[in-house]
Write a protein that holds these residues in place. Structure first.
Motif, PDB file in Angstrom:
ATOM      1  N   LEU A 270      23.077  36.291 -22.382  1.00  0.00           N
ATOM      2  CA  LEU A 270      23.645  36.941 -21.248  1.00  0.00           C
ATOM      3  C   LEU A 270      22.673  37.720 -20.720  1.00  0.00           C
ATOM      4  CD1 LEU A 270      27.496  36.651 -21.169  1.00  0.00           C
ATOM      5  CD2 LEU A 270      26.195  34.967 -20.654  1.00  0.00           C
ATOM      6  N   SER A 271      22.079  38.583 -21.463  1.00  0.00           N
ATOM      7  CA  SER A 271      20.877  39.395 -21.003  1.00  0.00           C
ATOM      8  C   SER A 271      20.064  38.889 -20.195  1.00  0.00           C
ATOM      9  CB  SER A 271      20.652  40.287 -22.240  1.00  0.00           C
ATOM     10  OG  SER A 271      19.941  39.419 -23.052  1.00  0.00           O
ATOM     11  N   LEU A 272      19.657  37.515 -20.409  1.00  0.00           N
ATOM     12  CA  LEU A 272      18.623  36.971 -19.245  1.00  0.00           C
ATOM     13  C   LEU A 272      19.253  37.048 -17.978  1.00  0.00           C
ATOM     14  CD1 LEU A 272      17.977  33.794 -21.407  1.00  0.00           C
ATOM     15  CD2 LEU A 272      16.328  35.609 -21.202  1.00  0.00           C
ATOM     16  N   VAL A 273      20.486  36.828 -17.558  1.00  0.00           N
ATOM     17  CA  VAL A 273      20.915  36.987 -16.270  1.00  0.00           C
ATOM     18  C   VAL A 273      21.407  38.435 -15.940  1.00  0.00           C
ATOM     19  CG1 VAL A 273      22.654  36.002 -14.702  1.00  0.00           C
ATOM     20  CG2 VAL A 273      21.794  34.793 -16.646  1.00  0.00           C
ATOM     21  N   ILE A 274      22.084  39.124 -16.807  1.00  0.00           N
ATOM     22  CA  ILE A 274      22.539  40.353 -16.502  1.00  0.00           C
ATOM     23  C   ILE A 274      21.726  41.449 -17.377  1.00  0.00           C
ATOM     24  CG2 ILE A 274      24.537  41.923 -16.278  1.00  0.00           C
ATOM     25  CD1 ILE A 274      26.529  39.682 -16.897  1.00  0.00           C
ATOM     26  N   SER A 275      20.336  41.335 -16.841  1.00  0.00           N
ATOM     27  CA  SER A 275      19.623  42.247 -17.511  1.00  0.00           C
ATOM     28  C   SER A 275      19.688  43.731 -17.025  1.00  0.00           C
ATOM     29  CB  SER A 275      18.021  41.999 -17.248  1.00  0.00           C
ATOM     30  OG  SER A 275      17.964  41.956 -15.757  1.00  0.00           O
ATOM     31  N   ARG A 276      18.688  44.767 -17.616  1.00  0.00           N
ATOM     32  CA  ARG A 276      19.006  46.189 -17.386  1.00  0.00           C
ATOM     33  C   ARG A 276      18.465  46.279 -15.962  1.00  0.00           C
ATOM     34  NH1 ARG A 276      21.217  50.488 -18.728  1.00  0.00           N
ATOM     35  NH2 ARG A 276      21.728  50.483 -16.370  1.00  0.00           N
ATOM     36  N   LYS A 277      17.513  45.564 -15.324  1.00  0.00           N
ATOM     37  CA  LYS A 277      17.466  45.779 -13.875  1.00  0.00           C
ATOM     38  C   LYS A 277      18.441  45.223 -13.296  1.00  0.00           C
ATOM     39  CE  LYS A 277      13.567  44.585 -10.686  1.00  0.00           C
ATOM     40  NZ  LYS A 277      12.043  44.133 -10.920  1.00  0.00           N
ATOM     41  N   ALA A 278      19.168  44.079 -13.337  1.00  0.00           N
ATOM     42  CA  ALA A 278      20.420  43.505 -12.730  1.00  0.00           C
ATOM     43  C   ALA A 278      21.600  44.511 -12.651  1.00  0.00           C
ATOM     44  CB  ALA A 278      20.777  42.272 -13.280  1.00  0.00           C
ATOM     45  N   LEU A 279      21.564  45.073 -13.885  1.00  0.00           N
ATOM     46  CA  LEU A 279      22.802  46.134 -14.164  1.00  0.00           C
ATOM     47  C   LEU A 279      22.551  47.337 -13.478  1.00  0.00           C
ATOM     48  CD1 LEU A 279      25.337  46.856 -15.632  1.00  0.00           C
ATOM     49  CD2 LEU A 279      23.970  47.632 -17.861  1.00  0.00           C
ATOM     50  N   THR A 280      21.246  47.918 -13.309  1.00  0.00           N
ATOM     51  CA  THR A 280      20.884  49.004 -12.403  1.00  0.00           C
ATOM     52  C   THR A 280      21.279  48.802 -10.833  1.00  0.00           C
ATOM     53  OG1 THR A 280      18.978  49.526 -13.835  1.00  0.00           O
ATOM     54  CG2 THR A 280      19.005  50.373 -11.762  1.00  0.00           C
ATOM     55  N   LYS A 281      21.071  47.525 -10.283  1.00  0.00           N
ATOM     56  CA  LYS A 281      21.524  47.208  -9.271  1.00  0.00           C
ATOM     57  C   LYS A 281      22.924  47.236  -8.934  1.00  0.00           C
ATOM     58  CE  LYS A 281      17.420  44.544  -8.387  1.00  0.00           C
ATOM     59  NZ  LYS A 281      16.869  43.197  -8.071  1.00  0.00           N
ATOM     60  N   TYR A 282      23.698  46.586  -9.877  1.00  0.00           N
ATOM     61  CA  TYR A 282      25.174  46.835  -9.674  1.00  0.00           C
ATOM     62  C   TYR A 282      25.552  48.140  -9.698  1.00  0.00           C
ATOM     63  CZ  TYR A 282      26.500  41.899 -10.688  1.00  0.00           C
ATOM     64  OH  TYR A 282      26.547  40.588 -10.637  1.00  0.00           O
ATOM     65  N   GLN A 283      24.854  49.163 -10.455  1.00  0.00           N
ATOM     66  CA  GLN A 283      25.159  50.485 -10.539  1.00  0.00           C
ATOM     67  C   GLN A 283      24.979  51.215  -9.333  1.00  0.00           C
ATOM     68  OE1 GLN A 283      22.803  51.683 -14.081  1.00  0.00           O
ATOM     69  NE2 GLN A 283      24.615  51.735 -15.326  1.00  0.00           N
ATOM     70  N   LEU A 284      23.868  50.762  -8.719  1.00  0.00           N
ATOM     71  CA  LEU A 284      23.649  51.615  -7.461  1.00  0.00           C
ATOM     72  C   LEU A 284      24.796  51.152  -6.452  1.00  0.00           C
ATOM     73  CD1 LEU A 284      19.697  50.584  -6.933  1.00  0.00           C
ATOM     74  CD2 LEU A 284      20.856  52.804  -7.468  1.00  0.00           C
ATOM     75  N   ILE A 285      25.197  49.861  -6.295  1.00  0.00           N
ATOM     76  CA  ILE A 285      26.250  49.500  -5.413  1.00  0.00           C
ATOM     77  C   ILE A 285      27.645  50.356  -5.772  1.00  0.00           C
ATOM     78  CG2 ILE A 285      27.348  47.451  -4.500  1.00  0.00           C
ATOM     79  CD1 ILE A 285      25.150  45.937  -5.229  1.00  0.00           C
ATOM     80  N   PHE A 286      27.834  50.400  -7.304  1.00  0.00           N
ATOM     81  CA  PHE A 286      29.035  51.002  -7.502  1.00  0.00           C
ATOM     82  C   PHE A 286      28.923  52.414  -7.153  1.00  0.00           C
ATOM     83  CE2 PHE A 286      31.177  53.631 -10.698  1.00  0.00           C
ATOM     84  CZ  PHE A 286      32.388  53.463 -10.466  1.00  0.00           C
ATOM     85  N   GLN A 287      27.899  53.198  -7.222  1.00  0.00           N
ATOM     86  CA  GLN A 287      27.805  54.549  -6.987  1.00  0.00           C
ATOM     87  C   GLN A 287      27.971  54.808  -5.474  1.00  0.00           C
ATOM     88  OE1 GLN A 287      23.975  55.414  -9.399  1.00  0.00           O
ATOM     89  NE2 GLN A 287      24.939  57.341  -9.310  1.00  0.00           N
ATOM     90  N   LEU A 288      27.587  53.835  -4.520  1.00  0.00           N
ATOM     91  CA  LEU A 288      27.692  53.852  -2.987  1.00  0.00           C
ATOM     92  C   LEU A 288      29.275  53.772  -3.004  1.00  0.00           C
ATOM     93  CD1 LEU A 288      26.648  54.029  -0.456  1.00  0.00           C
ATOM     94  CD2 LEU A 288      26.518  51.438  -0.485  1.00  0.00           C
ATOM     95  N   LEU A 289      29.817  52.752  -3.718  1.00  0.00           N
ATOM     96  CA  LEU A 289      31.340  52.689  -3.221  1.00  0.00           C
ATOM     97  C   LEU A 289      32.095  53.619  -3.956  1.00  0.00           C
ATOM     98  CD1 LEU A 289      31.665  48.933  -4.108  1.00  0.00           C
ATOM     99  CD2 LEU A 289      31.565  49.912  -1.991  1.00  0.00           C
ATOM    100  N   PHE A 290      31.755  54.397  -5.069  1.00  0.00           N
ATOM    101  CA  PHE A 290      32.517  55.212  -5.685  1.00  0.00           C
ATOM    102  C   PHE A 290      32.450  56.667  -4.947  1.00  0.00           C
ATOM    103  CE2 PHE A 290      32.582  58.698  -8.649  1.00  0.00           C
ATOM    104  CZ  PHE A 290      33.947  58.456  -9.340  1.00  0.00           C
ATOM    105  N   ARG A 291      31.365  56.949  -4.251  1.00  0.00           N
ATOM    106  CA  ARG A 291      31.450  58.238  -3.447  1.00  0.00           C
ATOM    107  C   ARG A 291      31.849  57.875  -2.332  1.00  0.00           C
ATOM    108  NH1 ARG A 291      29.002  62.867  -2.826  1.00  0.00           N
ATOM    109  NH2 ARG A 291      27.836  63.238  -0.350  1.00  0.00           N
TER     110      ARG A 291
END
Length: 708
Positions: free
Chosen positions: A480-501
């Motif tokens: 699954l790391s082929l799809v949800i790679s570190r780069k993809a996870l970082t993009k998820y985290q950016l969106i989460f940080q925006l929503l969290f704040r």
């Protein structure tokens, strides 16, 4: 595994076994007349030169020498010299005393003799271990041709012994072989000058065959050589597309394997190139495979992924699945297409069914995109004391235990993937993190000003706390790391940080709003508290409009679009492409790739937080609503009249009007908020002409502040 086996020393030390015993000479100039004849080889064992004999005798003598020269052996009147600096090249020289007409006729046969020596040299040298399988196969095919050639020379010698062969007859019988060996000598010269092997040799053979379109015999010969040379290459190809294994001991295959890249890097390295560079195409792809090179590469990659998962799978063999040759029927391309379809379907089913890809993506949406945010509300309630600390003072272990508690206490407990969720605390804020990720917008806009934040333009953030840097993480396993790679996870985290704040700002404004609600029964017309209440309402409207836009105008529509398309994909590469496109589109429409807008929004949120903090500090100290309420409750218990309540509130309101700190603070926040909000609108309006999604954001925040 590469083979580095040395050639035996006697291959060099005993030149009479390798054809290197001839003396060297320079290449004669074409305008310098006839080639000089070496006196050392003149009339060996004879007292008279050949020119002293009658022409008929000269012909008989020279035919005997010619038969030897045809197989690379010197005679009494024909000598051989190696060309200096040209490996495998020789020149033949004839006794100048011979009859001129006979010399002219014999010299026409010398190119055939020279071509034979060159081909023999190539066969010998390219049969060594380090020459590669393609050159081995080509040398073997040439060796078979030389056997036919030597049989022809033997037959000519037999005719000569019977007295039935003349120089003219020799010239006639050698014509078929002359064209064939000349064509091969051209191939050998080009291959040797470029030190070609593998795909380059096959491309050379094919190009030479096409160049001989006017000579069907020579073209058929070169095509036969190409078929023979490509046989081991197709064996390597067959194992790759049927098993996903590169069996290439000499590095000839057009697919390279970089063993230094490991699959574990996908979950660690933001710039991991495992999927793109673990297996990659070389530059020298065979021309007959060029149209299907990408499909061939992908087929083997898919089979490799399944083997890495312990799912050993092989393309089912059939009667016509053997890749033994290529031709005009393109049968080999059909075999590759069948193998690709099988590998693609098998891997996609494996990732979807066994590893639950769709379920994992839904889980990512639930937590990172706040699809079900009840766990986050509970988490913020119990973890706020830890989150307000500086990042270096925060205990990640404590946050993790609180997150686990929040997950187990809410609807998220029903999600089987909730145990994969972890928390982390960054060392930089969202804006600073965006400035370090320079390739976020490369898929949409190549202009640097649109795709990355300029660090120099960022406001200095002092005393940032856990609210600014808190984020979630997720444990992703192979494949699954082929799809949800570190780069993809970082993009998820950016969106989460925006929503969290945004959620944090909303919560703080709600607390401020509740403070104002303690004075609903008071007459606040014309007071600062009314002005503050209106400002608080405008700020809440802004943050709620922003959250509505992010959730219902960006994330939800894009998610459903991706989810629907995932139902019809046919390969894991399509899944990766769709998922990356979804994340990139969300980042852009969430304004995270537009530095001017994201800084404006962050500035507005910062003003809202400062205002909420000020209200929570100033209003209780001035109005003392809790003290008043407590006093009233106490008087009620004593049975006293409630008529004193409005009069007490009036006194506090009057004292607030006389307090300049509170009044000035409200005016300052109101002015800053309105200025920033007004400056945001023209930017959105102008940007909406090129970015249509900004129109929806304009519509969401259009009425903010109009009620003040």
């Amino acid at each position: 595994m590469e083979l580095n086996l040395a050639s035996p020393k006697w291959n060099v030390e005993r030149p009479f076994l390798t054809g290197r015993f001839h003396q060297e000479t320079k290449i004669p100039n074409a305008t310098s007349g006839p080639r000089p004849f070496s006196l050392e080889s003149l009339s060996r064992g004879s007292e008279n030169v050949i020119g002293s004999y009658p022409v008929s005798v000269q012909e008989l003598l020279v035919i005997d020498d010619l038969l030897s020269a045809l197989v690379g052996i010197e005679g009494r009147y024909i000598s051989i010299k190696r060309v200096r600096g040209k490996e495998g090249r020789v020149v033949f020289q004839i006794d100048p005393s011979m009859d001129l007409a006979l010399q002219e006729l014999i010299q026409r046969l010398f190119p055939l003799c020279e071509a034979y020596v060159l081909v023999s040299w190539f066969v010998e040298t390219k049969s060594h271990f380090g020459s590669g399988l393609v050159n081995h196969a080509l040398a073997a095919a040439m060796r078979a041709l030389l056997l036919d050639y030597q049989a022809m020379v033997a037959q000519l010698e037999h005719q000569f012994r019977l007295g039935r062969l003349s120089v003219q007859g020799l010239w006639f019988f050698c014509q078929p072989m002359m064209a064939a060996l000349h064509a091969l000598s051209i191939v050998i010269e080009k291959a040797s000058s470029g030190n070609l092997f593998g795909s380059a040799t096959l491309n050379l053979l094919q190009s030479q065959a096409k160049a001989m379109a006017g000579d069907t015999t020579v073209r058929a010969l070169l095509e036969k050589m190409t078929q023979s040379a490509s046989s081991p290459y197709l064996s390597i190809l067959e194992r790759w597309v049927y098993e996903g294994i590169i069996d290439d001991p000499h590095g000839e295959f057009f697919i390279a394997e970089n063993k230094s890249l490991q699959k574990e890097s996908l979950t660690i390295d933001y710039d991991a190139k495992y999927w793109q560079q673990r297996y990659s195409l070389k530059d020298d792809t065979p021309s007959f495979l060029r149209s299907a090179a990408g499909m061939i590469l992908t087929t083997g990659k898919y089979l490799n992924v399944m083997r890495e998962c312990g799912h050993n799978v092989q393309v089912p063999p059939s009667e016509n699945s053997k890749l033994t040759s290529f031709g005009s029927d393109h049968h080999y391309l059909e075999c590759v297409k069948i193998a690709y379809d099988f590998a693609s379907c098998e891997l996609l089913n494996l990732v979807k069914e066994k590893y639950g890809l769709i379920g994992k993506l839904r889980s990512m949406k639930r937590y990172f995109l706040l699809d079900q945010g009840d766990f986050l509300v509970h988490f913020m309630d119990i973890a706020m004391e830890e989150l307000v600390k500086r990042p270096e003072d925060i205990s990640v272990e404590k946050l993790q235990s609180l997150l686990d508690l929040a997950l187990r206490s809410t609807a998220a407990a029903a999600d089987p993937c909730h145990e994969e969720l972890t928390c982390c605390v960054e060392r930089v804020s969202l804006l600073r993190k965006l400035s370090t990720l320079k390739d976020l917008g490369s898929s949409f806009d190549a202009r640097p000003s649109k795709t990355a934040l300029d660090i120099g333009d960022l406001p200095e953030l002092v005393n940032i706390n856990g609210i600014e840097t808190f984020s979630l993480s997720y444990k992703v396993q192979w494949p699954l790391s082929l799809v949800i790679s570190r780069k993809a996870l970082t993009k998820y985290q950016l969106i989460f940080q925006l929503l969290f704040r945004c959620k944090h700002v909303e919560r703080q404004l709600c607390v401020a709003w509740q403070v104002h609600q303690g004075f609903r029964s008071c007459n606040i017309l014309g007071t600062t508290i009314l002005r503050s209440s209106s400002l608080c309402r405008s700020m809440l409207k802004f943050i709620n409009s922003l959250l509505h836009y992010l959730t219902f105008e960006v994330l939800e529509p894009n998610w459903h679009l991706m989810h629907d398309r995932l139902q019809t994909v046919k390969s894991i590469d399509e899944v990766i492409q769709l998922h990356d496109f979804f994340l990139q589109k969300c980042l852009k429409e969430c304004l995270l790739l537009l530095p001017q807008l994201v800084k404006k929004v962050e500035k507005l949120k910062s003003i809202c937080l400062q205002y909420a903090a000020s209200i929570q500090l100033l209003v209780p100290s001035i109005y003392i609503p809790d003290v008043v309420d407590a006093t009233e409750s106490y008087t009620l218990k004593l049975g006293k009249s409630k008529e004193r309540r409005p009069r007490g509130r009036s006194r506090t309101l009057k004292s607030a009007e006389e307090n300049p700190i509170f009044s000035d603070s409200i005016k300052k926040f109101e002015n800053e908020f309105n200025v920033e909000l007004q400056s945001l609108r023209p930017i959105l309006s102008s940007g909406s002409q090129t970015e249509p999604y900004l129109t929806r954001l304009v519509q969401c925040i259009l009425g903010v502040g109009s009620d003040q």
